[in-house]
Design a protein around this motif. Structure first.
Motif, mmCIF file in Angstrom:
data_model
loop_
_atom_site.group_PDB
_atom_site.id
_atom_site.type_symbol
_atom_site.label_atom_id
_atom_site.label_comp_id
_atom_site.label_asym_id
_atom_site.label_seq_id
_atom_site.Cartn_x
_atom_site.Cartn_y
_atom_site.Cartn_z
ATOM 1 N N MET A 71 -3.756 -13.051 3.429
ATOM 2 C CA MET A 71 -3.847 -11.645 3.838
ATOM 3 C C MET A 71 -5.264 -11.355 4.341
ATOM 4 S SD MET A 71 -3.054 -8.215 1.593
ATOM 5 C CE MET A 71 -1.358 -8.716 1.318
ATOM 6 N N ASP A 72 -5.395 -10.732 5.537
ATOM 7 C CA ASP A 72 -6.708 -10.455 6.093
ATOM 8 C C ASP A 72 -7.312 -9.198 5.462
ATOM 9 O OD1 ASP A 72 -5.436 -8.285 7.293
ATOM 10 O OD2 ASP A 72 -5.155 -9.338 9.197
ATOM 11 N N LEU A 73 -8.605 -8.942 5.815
ATOM 12 C CA LEU A 73 -9.313 -7.821 5.220
ATOM 13 C C LEU A 73 -8.642 -6.498 5.547
ATOM 14 C CD1 LEU A 73 -11.749 -6.706 3.703
ATOM 15 C CD2 LEU A 73 -13.031 -6.733 5.869
ATOM 16 N N PHE A 74 -8.176 -6.361 6.817
ATOM 17 C CA PHE A 74 -7.535 -5.114 7.224
ATOM 18 C C PHE A 74 -6.280 -4.849 6.395
ATOM 19 C CE2 PHE A 74 -4.416 -2.802 9.771
ATOM 20 C CZ PHE A 74 -5.128 -1.654 10.071
ATOM 21 N N SER A 75 -5.486 -5.903 6.177
ATOM 22 C CA SER A 75 -4.252 -5.755 5.405
ATOM 23 C C SER A 75 -4.550 -5.385 3.963
ATOM 24 C CB SER A 75 -3.432 -7.052 5.447
ATOM 25 O OG SER A 75 -3.072 -7.370 6.774
ATOM 26 N N THR A 76 -5.618 -5.974 3.419
ATOM 27 C CA THR A 76 -5.992 -5.676 2.043
ATOM 28 C C THR A 76 -6.398 -4.222 1.894
ATOM 29 O OG1 THR A 76 -6.744 -7.948 1.738
ATOM 30 C CG2 THR A 76 -7.527 -6.305 0.144
ATOM 31 N N VAL A 77 -7.227 -3.737 2.822
ATOM 32 C CA VAL A 77 -7.660 -2.345 2.795
ATOM 33 C C VAL A 77 -6.475 -1.402 2.968
ATOM 34 C CG1 VAL A 77 -9.040 -0.592 3.964
ATOM 35 C CG2 VAL A 77 -9.972 -2.898 3.620
ATOM 36 N N ALA A 78 -5.586 -1.751 3.910
ATOM 37 C CA ALA A 78 -4.412 -0.910 4.158
ATOM 38 C C ALA A 78 -3.540 -0.832 2.921
ATOM 39 C CB ALA A 78 -3.613 -1.469 5.337
ATOM 40 N N LYS A 79 -3.383 -1.955 2.225
ATOM 41 C CA LYS A 79 -2.560 -1.972 1.018
ATOM 42 C C LYS A 79 -3.162 -1.088 -0.060
ATOM 43 C CE LYS A 79 -0.484 -5.078 -2.386
ATOM 44 N NZ LYS A 79 -0.362 -6.474 -2.865
ATOM 45 N N ASP A 80 -4.490 -1.139 -0.194
ATOM 46 C CA ASP A 80 -5.169 -0.338 -1.206
ATOM 47 C C ASP A 80 -5.007 1.155 -0.949
ATOM 48 O OD1 ASP A 80 -5.963 -2.600 -2.499
ATOM 49 O OD2 ASP A 80 -7.953 -2.667 -1.571
ATOM 50 N N HIS A 81 -4.793 1.521 0.294
ATOM 51 C CA HIS A 81 -4.698 2.933 0.652
ATOM 52 C C HIS A 81 -3.257 3.402 0.805
ATOM 53 C CE1 HIS A 81 -8.984 2.344 1.491
ATOM 54 N NE2 HIS A 81 -9.101 3.649 1.438
ATOM 55 N N LEU A 82 -2.307 2.574 0.416
ATOM 56 C CA LEU A 82 -0.909 2.996 0.458
ATOM 57 C C LEU A 82 -0.687 4.130 -0.536
ATOM 58 C CD1 LEU A 82 1.100 -0.369 0.575
ATOM 59 C CD2 LEU A 82 0.994 1.371 2.363
ATOM 60 N N PRO A 83 0.169 5.093 -0.203
ATOM 61 C CA PRO A 83 0.494 6.145 -1.177
ATOM 62 C C PRO A 83 1.112 5.534 -2.430
ATOM 63 C CG PRO A 83 1.299 6.709 1.027
ATOM 64 C CD PRO A 83 0.855 5.286 1.083
ATOM 65 N N LEU A 84 0.959 6.228 -3.538
ATOM 66 C CA LEU A 84 1.487 5.734 -4.812
ATOM 67 C C LEU A 84 2.977 5.449 -4.725
ATOM 68 C CD1 LEU A 84 1.133 5.186 -7.864
ATOM 69 C CD2 LEU A 84 1.586 7.630 -8.249
ATOM 70 N N ALA A 85 3.725 6.315 -4.054
ATOM 71 C CA ALA A 85 5.174 6.131 -3.960
ATOM 72 C C ALA A 85 5.527 4.817 -3.276
ATOM 73 C CB ALA A 85 5.799 7.305 -3.202
ATOM 74 N N GLU A 86 4.715 4.423 -2.305
ATOM 75 C CA GLU A 86 4.970 3.165 -1.598
ATOM 76 C C GLU A 86 4.562 1.973 -2.464
ATOM 77 O OE1 GLU A 86 6.541 0.881 1.320
ATOM 78 O OE2 GLU A 86 6.583 3.077 1.230
ATOM 79 N N ARG A 87 3.442 2.103 -3.176
ATOM 80 C CA ARG A 87 2.991 1.010 -4.032
ATOM 81 C C ARG A 87 3.957 0.761 -5.181
ATOM 82 N NH1 ARG A 87 -1.855 4.014 -4.151
ATOM 83 N NH2 ARG A 87 -1.812 4.073 -6.451
ATOM 84 N N MET A 88 4.569 1.821 -5.686
ATOM 85 C CA MET A 88 5.449 1.715 -6.848
ATOM 86 C C MET A 88 6.904 1.462 -6.454
ATOM 87 S SD MET A 88 3.595 1.872 -9.508
ATOM 88 C CE MET A 88 4.969 1.921 -10.659
ATOM 89 N N ARG A 89 7.158 1.233 -5.182
ATOM 90 C CA ARG A 89 8.541 0.987 -4.745
ATOM 91 C C ARG A 89 9.116 -0.217 -5.490
ATOM 92 N NH1 ARG A 89 11.292 2.653 -0.260
ATOM 93 N NH2 ARG A 89 9.416 3.387 0.812
ATOM 94 N N ALA A 90 10.282 -0.052 -6.087
ATOM 95 C CA ALA A 90 10.913 -1.117 -6.869
ATOM 96 C C ALA A 90 11.226 -2.321 -5.990
ATOM 97 C CB ALA A 90 12.192 -0.609 -7.524
ATOM 98 N N SER A 91 11.060 -3.508 -6.558
ATOM 99 C CA SER A 91 11.363 -4.738 -5.820
ATOM 100 C C SER A 91 12.513 -5.519 -6.450
ATOM 101 C CB SER A 91 10.118 -5.629 -5.744
ATOM 102 O OG SER A 91 9.636 -5.927 -7.051
ATOM 103 N N THR A 92 12.982 -5.059 -7.603
ATOM 104 C CA THR A 92 14.106 -5.721 -8.278
ATOM 105 C C THR A 92 15.084 -4.667 -8.784
ATOM 106 O OG1 THR A 92 13.085 -5.680 -10.473
ATOM 107 C CG2 THR A 92 12.582 -7.580 -9.051
ATOM 108 N N PHE A 93 16.295 -5.116 -9.097
ATOM 109 C CA PHE A 93 17.290 -4.199 -9.645
ATOM 110 C C PHE A 93 16.853 -3.657 -11.004
ATOM 111 C CE2 PHE A 93 20.305 -6.555 -6.808
ATOM 112 C CZ PHE A 93 20.648 -5.457 -6.036
ATOM 113 N N GLN A 94 16.095 -4.459 -11.753
ATOM 114 C CA GLN A 94 15.650 -4.026 -13.069
ATOM 115 C C GLN A 94 14.727 -2.814 -12.992
ATOM 116 O OE1 GLN A 94 15.664 -7.269 -12.047
ATOM 117 N NE2 GLN A 94 17.502 -7.771 -13.270
ATOM 118 N N ASP A 95 13.970 -2.710 -11.898
ATOM 119 C CA ASP A 95 13.031 -1.595 -11.739
ATOM 120 C C ASP A 95 13.644 -0.422 -10.976
ATOM 121 O OD1 ASP A 95 11.030 -3.013 -13.039
ATOM 122 O OD2 ASP A 95 10.343 -3.964 -11.189
#
Length: 427
Positions: free
Chosen positions: A1-25
């Protein structure tokens, strides 16, 4: 992952960061996702076909689509119908054919806001859907039967999503508050139960909106001397820009129930009292309008069809005018619906018809009522065209043979319905 992608990920809204990735979540939608459910079996056996998820915002439509693509080890491509078109769809289809032929890997085309595609855009994927070259998963807040082309709807399984329950919202908020990797765990924040309940209530089943409110509350609240951030009911009230209800949850439902029963009982004074008691406690007037509109059909119905017109027009005018003048419109509609003659024949007819459909779901339509356009053998010679008869009516069987003598609608003797009753009895 490049620097731009890392920065962009850090600035994602909470709702996007917490998006479930499994059925359990994954939260909510128990009517679709439960042990051994048809949808879950289709996913687990990698046999899910193209489908459309529709329902209110923030209920997990796109999240579930992503989980499905990951669960089946498919190649997923996400497009937004607002910014994509035919060229984007063709590119996805070309890539999917290559992946399918070289690696036997399915491609999942996840199209957000899919109702925004026009006929040409929708038609561009029909062939690929039919041949199984892509698995189309559309997500939309609009009813696809009314807002999408019939060609694509007929090739997809429709799944309706429902608003999340308050307990699901609260569970998601608590998890986000503790998660140190994707959530707000590093802020050392705590939140009171009444503040959690208020966020859940005002989010109206939308987890994204709830998480956004929580994030703003946490990052804008200064820590105390012990470096801990305490989120109170007052802070949440300011963040959501909504007044915290001055009545508890049980009282809220009791007063709303009393309002509905007062409308049904034609007690104008009580209906007005309970309506403004709710408003004074901080309840959104639109909630009262919705109940008023429903009861104008459920409890007044055809005894005075104008009740539904008055209630609906009052809501439209209220949304344009606002408060305080809009309360005049609400009051007028409440008074009208309360004073209107009452009949529950519409509710009764609806329930009887739904039950008949469950009992007799496959009864054949009488031959003379069937569409004759594409039939080789015409069977419509026995159809009686009502406009050829005096008064535009002729006695004729319309229900299937198995329920030809059933009746669902029974007019009351109240208000305008007495005229309908006299007419039906004269037939």
């Amino acid at each position: 992952m490049d620097l731009f992608s890392t920065v962009a990920k850090d600035h994602l809204p909470l709702a996007e960061r917490m998006r479930a990735s499994t059925f359990q979540d994954f939260l909510g939608q128990e009517h679709l996702i439960f042990p051994n459910s048809p949808l879950l079996r289709a996913i687990e056996t990698n046999s899910l076909g193209s489908c459309i998820f529709y329902g209110p915002p923030g209920t997990g439509k796109t999240t579930l689509a992503n989980i499905i693509a990951n669960k089946t080890n498919g190649h997923s491509v996400k497009l937004n119908a607002v910014s994509s078109g035919v060229a984007d769809a063709k590119k996805v289809i070309d890539e999917s054919r290559e992946l399918l032929s070289l690696y036997n890997q399915k491609t999942y085309l996840i199209l957000d806001e899919c109702h925004r595609w026009n006929k040409a855009q929708s038609d561009s994927v029909l062939g690929a859907i039919e041949k199984g070259e892509i698995v189309f998963i559309g997500t939309t807040t609009e009813n696809p039967y009314a807002n999408m082309t019939r060609a694509i709807v007929s090739r997809c399984k429709i799944y309706e999503f429902k608003k999340l329950k308050d307990q699901d919202i609260i569970k998601g908020l608590k998890k986000a508050l503790l998660d140190k990797e994707k959530g707000l765990g590093l802020y050392n924040a705590s939140i009171s139960n009444d503040a959690l309940e208020h966020i859940a209530f005002v989010s109206n089943g939308d987890l994204r909106a709830a998480l956004n409110s929580l994030e703003i509350a946490v990052i804008t609240t200064p820590p105390q001397e012990n470096s801990k951030i305490n989120i109170t009911k007052k802070i949440v009230e300011n963040v959501t820009n909504t007044k915290t209800l001055s009545i508890d949850r049980d009282t809220y439902y009791d007063v709303l129930s009393a309002f509905c029963k007062s409308l049904r009982g034609s007690d104008v004074d009580a209906a007005l009292y309970y309506a403004f008691r709710l408003i004074n406690a901080g309840v959104d007037p639109l909630i009262i309008f919705r109940r008023l509109i429903v009861h104008s059909a459920e409890d007044v119905g055809l005894a005075d069809p104008n009740a539904l017109v008055v209630a609906t027009n009052a809501l439209v005018a209220f949304e344009k005018i606002g408060i305080p003048e809009g309360f005049l419109l609400l009051s007028e509609a409440i008074i009208y619906v309360s004073n209107a003659p009452k009949s529950n024949s519409v509710l009764t007819a609806m329930n009887l018809a739904k039950q008949a459909v469950k009992t007799n779901p496959d009864d054949s339509v009488p031959a003379y009522l069937q569409d004759q356009t594409f039939k080789i053998e015409k069977q419509g010679q026995n159809y009686l065209y009502p406009h050829d008869y005096e008064g535009g009516w002729v006695k004729q069987q319309y229900l299937p043979d198995g329920i030809k003598n059933e009746r669902f609608y029974f007019p009351s003797l109240n208000g305008e319905e007495i005229n309908i009753k006299i007419k039906k009895e004269g037939e």
